[in-house]
Scaffold this motif. Structure first.
Motif, PDB file in Angstrom:
ATOM      1  N   ALA A   1       0.824  -1.216   0.000  1.00 17.09           N
ATOM      2  CA  ALA A   1       0.000   0.000   0.000  1.00 17.09           C
ATOM      3  C   ALA A   1       0.857   1.264   0.000  1.00 17.09           C
ATOM      4  N   SER A   2       2.187   1.091  -0.004  1.00 19.05           N
ATOM      5  CA  SER A   2       3.140   2.221  -0.025  1.00 19.05           C
ATOM      6  C   SER A   2       2.959   3.167   1.153  1.00 19.05           C
ATOM      7  N   VAL A   3       2.738   2.596   2.340  1.00 23.72           N
ATOM      8  CA  VAL A   3       2.542   3.443   3.528  1.00 23.72           C
ATOM      9  C   VAL A   3       3.645   3.241   4.565  1.00 23.72           C
ATOM     10  N   THR A   4       4.663   2.428   4.245  1.00 23.70           N
ATOM     11  CA  THR A   4       5.808   2.307   5.151  1.00 23.70           C
ATOM     12  C   THR A   4       6.972   3.111   4.603  1.00 23.70           C
ATOM     13  N   GLY A   5       7.973   3.303   5.430  1.00 23.25           N
ATOM     14  CA  GLY A   5       9.161   4.034   5.011  1.00 23.25           C
ATOM     15  C   GLY A   5      10.385   3.513   5.733  1.00 23.25           C
ATOM     16  N   ASN A   6      11.394   4.325   5.785  1.00 19.24           N
ATOM     17  CA  ASN A   6      12.690   3.903   6.322  1.00 19.24           C
ATOM     18  C   ASN A   6      12.599   3.406   7.763  1.00 19.24           C
ATOM     19  N   GLN A   7      11.839   4.116   8.597  1.00 16.81           N
ATOM     20  CA  GLN A   7      11.851   3.780  10.021  1.00 16.81           C
ATOM     21  C   GLN A   7      11.085   2.492  10.326  1.00 16.81           C
ATOM     22  N   LEU A   8       9.870   2.352   9.832  1.00 17.70           N
ATOM     23  CA  LEU A   8       9.104   1.137  10.115  1.00 17.70           C
ATOM     24  C   LEU A   8       9.705  -0.081   9.417  1.00 17.70           C
ATOM     25  N   ASN A   9      10.198   0.114   8.203  1.00 24.07           N
ATOM     26  CA  ASN A   9      10.845  -1.001   7.514  1.00 24.07           C
ATOM     27  C   ASN A   9      12.050  -1.499   8.308  1.00 24.07           C
ATOM     28  N   ARG A  10      12.844  -0.566   8.776  1.00 25.46           N
ATOM     29  CA  ARG A  10      14.036  -0.939   9.556  1.00 25.46           C
ATOM     30  C   ARG A  10      13.627  -1.592  10.879  1.00 25.46           C
ATOM     31  N   LEU A  11      12.592  -1.052  11.526  1.00 18.85           N
ATOM     32  CA  LEU A  11      12.125  -1.624  12.786  1.00 18.85           C
ATOM     33  C   LEU A  11      11.654  -3.061  12.599  1.00 18.85           C
ATOM     34  N   MET A  12      10.867  -3.300  11.565  1.00 18.54           N
ATOM     35  CA  MET A  12      10.346  -4.650  11.337  1.00 18.54           C
ATOM     36  C   MET A  12      11.463  -5.633  10.993  1.00 18.54           C
ATOM     37  N   GLN A  13      12.406  -5.223  10.155  1.00 26.11           N
ATOM     38  CA  GLN A  13      13.521  -6.108   9.818  1.00 26.11           C
ATOM     39  C   GLN A  13      14.359  -6.412  11.052  1.00 26.11           C
ATOM     40  N   HIS A  14      14.520  -5.423  11.914  1.00 24.86           N
ATOM     41  CA  HIS A  14      15.260  -5.625  13.169  1.00 24.86           C
ATOM     42  C   HIS A  14      14.485  -6.586  14.079  1.00 24.86           C
ATOM     43  N   ALA A  15      13.167  -6.448  14.094  1.00 22.14           N
ATOM     44  CA  ALA A  15      12.336  -7.349  14.899  1.00 22.14           C
ATOM     45  C   ALA A  15      12.425  -8.778  14.379  1.00 22.14           C
ATOM     46  N   PHE A  16      12.400  -8.951  13.068  1.00 15.87           N
ATOM     47  CA  PHE A  16      12.500 -10.297  12.489  1.00 15.87           C
ATOM     48  C   PHE A  16      13.851 -10.932  12.826  1.00 15.87           C
ATOM     49  N   ALA A  17      14.917 -10.146  12.719  1.00 15.73           N
ATOM     50  CA  ALA A  17      16.255 -10.661  13.026  1.00 15.73           C
ATOM     51  C   ALA A  17      16.373 -11.035  14.504  1.00 15.73           C
ATOM     52  N   THR A  18      15.758 -10.225  15.366  1.00 18.70           N
ATOM     53  CA  THR A  18      15.787 -10.517  16.801  1.00 18.70           C
ATOM     54  C   THR A  18      15.023 -11.801  17.106  1.00 18.70           C
ATOM     55  N   ALA A  19      13.883 -11.979  16.451  1.00 20.88           N
ATOM     56  CA  ALA A  19      13.087 -13.193  16.659  1.00 20.88           C
ATOM     57  C   ALA A  19      13.873 -14.435  16.235  1.00 20.88           C
ATOM     58  N   LYS A  20      14.578 -14.329  15.116  1.00 21.05           N
ATOM     59  CA  LYS A  20      15.395 -15.460  14.650  1.00 21.05           C
ATOM     60  C   LYS A  20      16.502 -15.769  15.649  1.00 21.05           C
ATOM     61  N   LYS A  21      17.127 -14.735  16.170  1.00 21.26           N
ATOM     62  CA  LYS A  21      18.194 -14.908  17.148  1.00 21.26           C
ATOM     63  C   LYS A  21      17.674 -15.583  18.418  1.00 21.26           C
ATOM     64  N   VAL A  22      16.526 -15.130  18.892  1.00 21.76           N
ATOM     65  CA  VAL A  22      15.930 -15.702  20.098  1.00 21.76           C
ATOM     66  C   VAL A  22      15.564 -17.166  19.887  1.00 21.76           C
TER      67      VAL A  22
END
Length: 416
Positions: free
Chosen positions: A128-149
């Motif tokens: 829907a083109s409603v995300t940007g640099n901050q939310l994209n980075r936050l979600m990718q960081h969250a996914f990486a953290t979940a994988k690590k955990v």
């Protein structure tokens, strides 16, 4: 730009409130576009246990505006919603996002389904083109953290989930599942997981009901069962000893009258029913019928509690990891707020370089290459060092030792 999250979940609101705030898939794109008029970036996570809006905005009242929008979109009075609503800002919002991705905020501690749901939410927002640099980075960081955990702790050991809890409860009602027939309504990930658990307990027969009959038949084939369209549920309901439903339908699929008729055909043999859906698939009034044991996602908590002890120690380790990753993300976020200063500094130096280089190139018409290079090195060094040297000199005169110490760190200076 600040990050925040507003919403409700199974901890703050009962299912009767959560079902009114659920976003149906066919209205999600509309909702994302509508919310985007209030914030710079947004993402909507809507599951049976939570409706959460993640956002980034420069507005001071953006969180309050988004809370009002949530109530208005679902045609609820804001006063009715406010007692159940939570709001997190900045570091707390980041921590919440990471905990959600890791399953630490789930009804079933450590369950993995929420990670897939969060990824789907990000895909929808990106489409829907409603995300940007901050939310994209936050979600990718969250996914990486979940994988690590998940790889570094035993948070995923001893599988427990809403699906597992539903089947465990069915075993308490019917000691021998080998003699029972189960009707599973829906064909999503949760229903697939229910089917696998039932097969592991040697259920006698599985019927899959779905809006898409082909999808129902395909899933049922993996359980040696049968698939039917939703429109035929009332014709097959009497056969089911166990009914577990999880669809995205906006209105109940199984009503009290339908169940009453099925009970008569069953000669009042008991029916065990679990409604995992939000909004609910089974009318709440069904629970008042004799010979029916009706449970919702909220009722499964006691069953789930019996399976969590081994995960709680792993969760303590996971919380430490989450805190570390929150600090890393906040450091990145703070750096973003200073990127303009960094970019300006680089542009300033590049402008000085270009100025001196052009002068040195012109010297080649009348001077030797060695003279031009000496001029370039000497002049560029003086120009780059002029402002820092002047400010350090002023700091020394005024006794600003803190600034001088930071200058030593910034320019990698030592006492030698």
């Amino acid at each position: 730009m600040s990050i925040f999250v507003v919403g409700v979940n199974h901890k703050t609101a009962p299912v009767s409130i959560r079902e009114q705030l659920a976003f149906s898939p066919n209205r999600l794109a509309e909702a994302l576009q509508s919310a985007n008029s209030l914030v710079a970036e947004n993402l909507i996570l809507s599951t049976c246990n939570r409706t959460e809006l993640y956002a980034a905005s420069t507005g001071q009242q953006a969180a309050e505006a988004l809370s009002d929008w949530l109530a208005d979109f679902h045609r609820l009075p804001a006063k009715k919603l406010s007692p159940y609503l939570f709001t997190y800002h900045e570091e707390q919002a980041v921590k919440h996002a990471l905990r959600v991705a890791c399953g630490l905020d789930s009804l079933v501690l450590g369950e993995p389904q929420i990670l897939g749901q969060l990824k789907t939410a990000l895909q929808a927002a990106a489409s829907a083109s409603v995300t940007g640099n901050q939310l994209n980075r936050l979600m990718q960081h969250a996914f990486a953290t979940a994988k690590k955990v998940r790889t570094q702790t035993r948070i995923g050991a001893n599988p427990v989930s809403v699906a597992f809890a539903a089947v465990s409860l069915a075993k308490q009602i019917f000691t021998r599942l080998e003699e029972q027939t189960a009707l599973l309504v829906g064909a999503g990930e949760t229903i697939e997981l229910v089917g696998r658990h039932l097969m592991a307990h040697h259920i006698d027969h599985i019927i899959i009901a779905n809006r898409n009959e082909e999808r129902a038949a395909h899933l049922a084939a993996s359980y040696q069962g049968e698939g039917i369209p939703l429109t035929e549920i009332q014709e097959h309901l009497y056969r089911a000893d166990i009914v577990i439903s999880s669809t995205a339908a906006p209105l109940p699929i199984i009503g009290k009258g339908m169940v009453e008729r099925s009970l008569k055909r069953r000669k009042h043999r008991p029916m065990f029913m679990v409604d995992i859906a939000v909004p609910r698939d089974i009318e709440p009034e069904v629970g008042a019928l004799d010979d029916v044991y009706l449970y919702t996602v909220d009722d499964l908590q006691s069953v789930i509690d019996d399976n969590l002890q081994s995960r709680r120690q792993a969760a303590e380790q996971a919380e430490v990891m989450v805190d570390e990753e929150v600090h890393r993300f906040m450091a990145w976020l703070r750096a973003q707020s200073q990127m303009d200063a960094i970019r300006n500094y680089r542009r300033h130096n590049e402008a000085l370089r270009d100025e001196v280089l052009n002068r040195a190139l012109k010297m080649l018409n009348t001077k030797s290459p060695e003279e031009a290079l000496n001029f370039l090195a000497h002049t560029l060094t003086n120009k780059l060092g002029h402002s820092p040297t002047r400010i350090m000199h002023q700091a020394a005169q005024s006794g600003d030792h803190e600034l001088l110490e930071k200058a030593r760190i910034l320019f990698n200076l030592n006492d030698d």
